[in-house]
Design an enzyme around this catalytic site. Structure first.
Site, short mmCIF file in Angstrom:
data_model
loop_
_atom_site.label_atom_id
_atom_site.label_comp_id
_atom_site.label_asym_id
_atom_site.label_seq_id
_atom_site.Cartn_x
_atom_site.Cartn_y
_atom_site.Cartn_z
N ASN A 157 0.80 -1.24 0.00
CA ASN A 157 0.00 0.00 0.00
C ASN A 157 0.83 1.29 0.00
OD1 ASN A 157 0.72 -0.58 2.64
ND2 ASN A 157 -1.15 0.27 3.51
N LYS A 180 11.71 -8.43 1.80
CA LYS A 180 10.75 -8.97 0.83
C LYS A 180 9.56 -8.02 0.77
CE LYS A 180 7.18 -11.46 0.92
NZ LYS A 180 6.39 -10.65 -0.06
N GLU A 183 4.91 -8.44 -3.81
CA GLU A 183 5.16 -8.78 -5.22
C GLU A 183 4.36 -7.86 -6.15
OE1 GLU A 183 4.85 -11.03 -2.71
OE2 GLU A 183 7.00 -11.42 -2.88
N GLY A 233 1.52 -5.52 7.72
CA GLY A 233 0.48 -6.19 6.94
C GLY A 233 -0.69 -6.55 7.84
N GLU A 255 3.68 -4.20 12.57
CA GLU A 255 2.73 -3.12 12.27
C GLU A 255 1.55 -3.79 11.59
OE1 GLU A 255 3.21 -0.13 13.19
OE2 GLU A 255 5.36 0.13 13.37
N LEU A 256 0.47 -4.00 12.32
CA LEU A 256 -0.61 -4.84 11.78
C LEU A 256 -1.86 -4.02 11.46
CD1 LEU A 256 0.05 -7.88 14.15
CD2 LEU A 256 1.11 -7.32 11.95
N CYS A 289 -3.38 1.72 6.66
CA CYS A 289 -3.67 1.07 7.96
C CYS A 289 -4.24 2.05 8.97
CB CYS A 289 -2.43 0.39 8.50
SG CYS A 289 -1.01 1.48 8.59
N GLU A 386 -11.56 -4.80 9.39
CA GLU A 386 -10.97 -3.66 8.69
C GLU A 386 -11.40 -3.67 7.22
OE1 GLU A 386 -6.70 -3.94 8.29
OE2 GLU A 386 -6.51 -1.76 8.31
P1 NAD Z 1 -2.72 -10.49 3.15
O1 NAD Z 1 -3.08 -10.67 4.57
O2 NAD Z 1 -2.73 -11.69 2.25
O3 NAD Z 1 -1.27 -9.86 2.99
C1 NAD Z 1 -0.86 -8.72 3.68
C2 NAD Z 1 0.63 -8.54 3.39
O4 NAD Z 1 1.36 -9.61 3.95
C3 NAD Z 1 0.98 -8.56 1.90
O5 NAD Z 1 1.99 -7.61 1.66
C4 NAD Z 1 1.51 -9.97 1.66
O6 NAD Z 1 2.49 -10.02 0.62
C5 NAD Z 1 2.14 -10.31 2.97
N1 NAD Z 1 2.07 -11.72 3.31
C6 NAD Z 1 1.01 -12.54 3.19
N2 NAD Z 1 1.32 -13.77 3.64
C7 NAD Z 1 2.60 -13.72 4.05
C8 NAD Z 1 3.50 -14.68 4.62
N3 NAD Z 1 3.10 -15.93 4.90
N4 NAD Z 1 4.75 -14.29 4.90
C9 NAD Z 1 5.15 -13.03 4.66
N5 NAD Z 1 4.36 -12.08 4.13
C10 NAD Z 1 3.10 -12.42 3.84
O7 NAD Z 1 -3.71 -9.41 2.60
P2 NAD Z 1 -3.74 -8.52 1.30
O8 NAD Z 1 -4.94 -8.93 0.50
O9 NAD Z 1 -2.45 -8.37 0.61
O10 NAD Z 1 -4.07 -7.15 2.03
C11 NAD Z 1 -5.31 -6.95 2.65
C12 NAD Z 1 -5.23 -6.91 4.14
O11 NAD Z 1 -3.91 -6.75 4.60
C13 NAD Z 1 -5.99 -5.68 4.61
O12 NAD Z 1 -7.26 -6.05 5.03
C14 NAD Z 1 -5.16 -5.11 5.72
O13 NAD Z 1 -5.64 -5.55 6.96
C15 NAD Z 1 -3.80 -5.73 5.57
N6 NAD Z 1 -2.78 -4.77 5.15
C16 NAD Z 1 -2.29 -3.95 6.11
C17 NAD Z 1 -1.31 -3.05 5.79
C18 NAD Z 1 -0.74 -2.14 6.83
O14 NAD Z 1 -0.18 -1.12 6.49
N7 NAD Z 1 -0.82 -2.49 8.13
C19 NAD Z 1 -0.84 -2.97 4.49
C20 NAD Z 1 -1.35 -3.83 3.51
C21 NAD Z 1 -2.32 -4.75 3.87
#
Ligand code: NAD
Length: 481
Positions: A157, A180, A183, A233, A255-256, A289, A386
């Site tokens: 993001n 990492k 992607e 994430g 940072e979740l 976030c 969220e």
């Molecule tokens: P997701 O939960 O699949 O992934 C979130 C992030 O984690 C992505 O960048 C992904 O590449 C990474 N990720 C996923 N599985 C992983 C693993 N096993 N090991 C390492 N990295 C991993 O969700 P998404 O569809 O990409 O994003 C949507 C959700 O993610 C949102 O609802 C939001 O809660 C969260 N998000 C939060 C932030 C933040 O700034 N806190 C940023 C992006 C996404």
């Protein structure tokens, strides 16, 4: 919709042990422009041999970089900040191509990243210890040392700023990093790494890998080389990584997810509050976030404020982020519109009023109409999960206590906001909100010199500020005579 100048989007590579690596026989991931769905380029994904090579390089890189002086580290970080600004237009453009947000937003992000590197360049010189004097000439030294090689995972993001956050503090502390990034947005991370290398960062201090996320995190976090895991994430992925990190006794910074409450009292500055919240909510189409999400509005103000919000937010001009007239870009990937459809359907069936939006636009790209849902019951999914999209959900409150109870009801605690012109009320609400960051009559949360963090299920540890550097250091006491 056409992509202007997508031909300049770079060839995508991994960076391991000082070498940029292209696809070769590696698996590929297609990177797309969210405004059109058009493929921009193929991204090579690391295999196990690549990850082992990255670990080996990070081990050597750490031994080298931990002995660097604060001046060495500062020189690299200020040099990278300068290069980022010089290359800013190209980097911002590629970030918009791969993430979708407007060029105005990616330019701000670029400068935020450069400012962070400048801040950590100065902060690297303030890594002080202390000396304690004992009887008979004995003394104790308390010193700070880099924690070790860091495995860092950044989401899509903020494609420039997130990688910058994962690199700035560890490099200032003397750590090596295997980064990492997501992607979906690799060119921005490549540009940040390239700026550091061009500013003199030695080979091995920073590796950049892309891959199948679960494969990469399991492999890296099990390695004896890695000493810290840093993740931004979702809460669910963060908890999974914390378990992997625990097996290897790793330090973690998490940072979740959040679900920021916004408490709007009836004595707020109406126009200013409306302006700030409309802008904050439109930012990156709500995929932030700290995005304001649950709007608790005082009863006497609710209808008037929601009507104005519906006109302003619903009237935003959507389009390709490359178009300067665009006020809000598309969502970043195909997962988000699907997720929003489900949350909005649930909200409607739980009795909410849909005042504007509530649907995707067209079948090209991932556009979603700015949405306002009013009078949500607390049980609606969107008041508990969220949304990570351009959706405002409102509910009414009567008393201060009722507002605080609703705001603190969820397990999340990242950002929270309140708007009031009454200073005493502002003090009380600032103290009562359970969040790592509170905005009182403001919506900006991120500054290079201030810590950024969540509490409860929104994570732990800080990024940015001196606290972000402290999170990359360990303390050693040396008692000697
Ligand atoms: P997701 O939960 O699949 O992934 C979130 C992030 O984690 C992505 O960048 C992904 O590449 C990474 N990720 C996923 N599985 C992983 C693993 N096993 N090991 C390492 N990295 C991993 O969700 P998404 O569809 O990409 O994003 C949507 C959700 O993610 C949102 O609802 C939001 O809660 C969260 N998000 C939060 C932030 C933040 O700034 N806190 C940023 C992006 C996404």
């Amino acid at each position: 919709m056409t992509i202007t100048g997508a031909d300049a989007y770079p060839a995508l590579k991994l960076h391991i042990d000082g070498e940029w690596l292209d696809a070769g026989q590696r698996r590929l991931f297609q990177v797309r422009h969210p405004a059109s769905g058009q493929v921009l380029a193929d991204l090579p994904l690391a295999d196990t041999a690549d990850l082992d090579r990255a670990l080996d390089a990070a081990d050597r890189g750490f031994r080298l970089w931990r002995t660097s002086t604060p001046e060495d580290r500062a020189k690299v970080l200020t040099g990278a900040a300068r290069l980022l600004r010089e290359r800013g237009e190209t980097i911002a453009r590629n970030a918009t191509l791969e993430e979708g947000k407007t060029l105005a937003e990616t330019r701000i992000e670029l400068h935020g990243c450069a400012d962070l590197f400048d801040f950590y360049a100065a902060e690297a010189k303030r890594l002080y210890g202390r000396v304690l004097v004992r009887p008979d000439g004995e003394r104790s030294l308390v010193v700070k040392e880099p924690v070790g090689p860091v495995a860092a995972f950044a989401p899509w993001n903020f494609p420039i700023h997130n990688p910058g956050r994962k690199l700035g503090a560890p490099i200032a502390a003397g750590c090596s990093v295997i980064l990492k990034p997501a992607e979906e947005a690799p060119a921005s991370a490549m540009a940040v790494v390239q700026a550091l290398l061009d500013a003199g960062l030695p080979a091995g201090v920073c590796q950049l890998v892309f891959g199948v996320p679960d494969e990469v995190s399991r492999h890296l976090l099990a390695s004896p080389v890695i000493r810290k895991c840093s993740f931004t994430g979702s809460t669910s992925v963060g908890k999974h990584l914390m378990k992997l990190a625990a097996d290897n006794a790793l330090r973690t910074t998490m940072e979740l997810g959040g679900h920021a409450p916004v408490i709007i009292f009836d004595d707020c500055d109406f126009d200013r509050t409306l302006d700030m919240l409309t802008l904050a909510k439109a930012r990156n189409a709500g995929q932030v976030c700290v995005s304001p999400t649950r709007f608790y509005i005082q009863d006497s103000l609710h209808d008037r404020f929601v009507q104005a919000l519906t006109e302003r937010f619903g009237g935003l001009r959507l389009g390709d982020g490359m178009d300067p007239a665009t006020q809000m870009g598309p969502m970043a990937n195909a997962r988000r519109p699907d997720a929003l459809d489900a949350l909005i359907a649930d909200a409607k069936s739980s009795g909410a009023q849909l005042l504007t939006g509530g649907e995707r636009i067209g079948n090209q790209g991932y556009f979603y109409r700015p949405t306002v849902l009013a009078d949500l019951p607390a049980e609606a999914r969107i008041m508990n999960e969220e949304p990570f999209g351009p959706v405002i959900a409102t509910a009414r409150f009567g008393s201060f206590d009722e507002a605080v109870e609703q705001a603190n009801r969820l397990p999340f605690g990242l950002a929270a906001y309140a708007f009031t012109e009454n200073g005493r009320l502002a003090n009380r609400i600032g103290a009562a909100l359970e969040a790592g960051m509170v905005g009182l009559n403001v919506t900006r949360m991120a500054y290079a010199d201030a810590p950024f963090q969540g509490v409860k299920h929104s994570g732990h540890g800080s990024e940015d500020g001196p606290e972000g550097l402290a999170a990359c250091l360990v303390t050693k006491s040396i008692h000697q005579q």
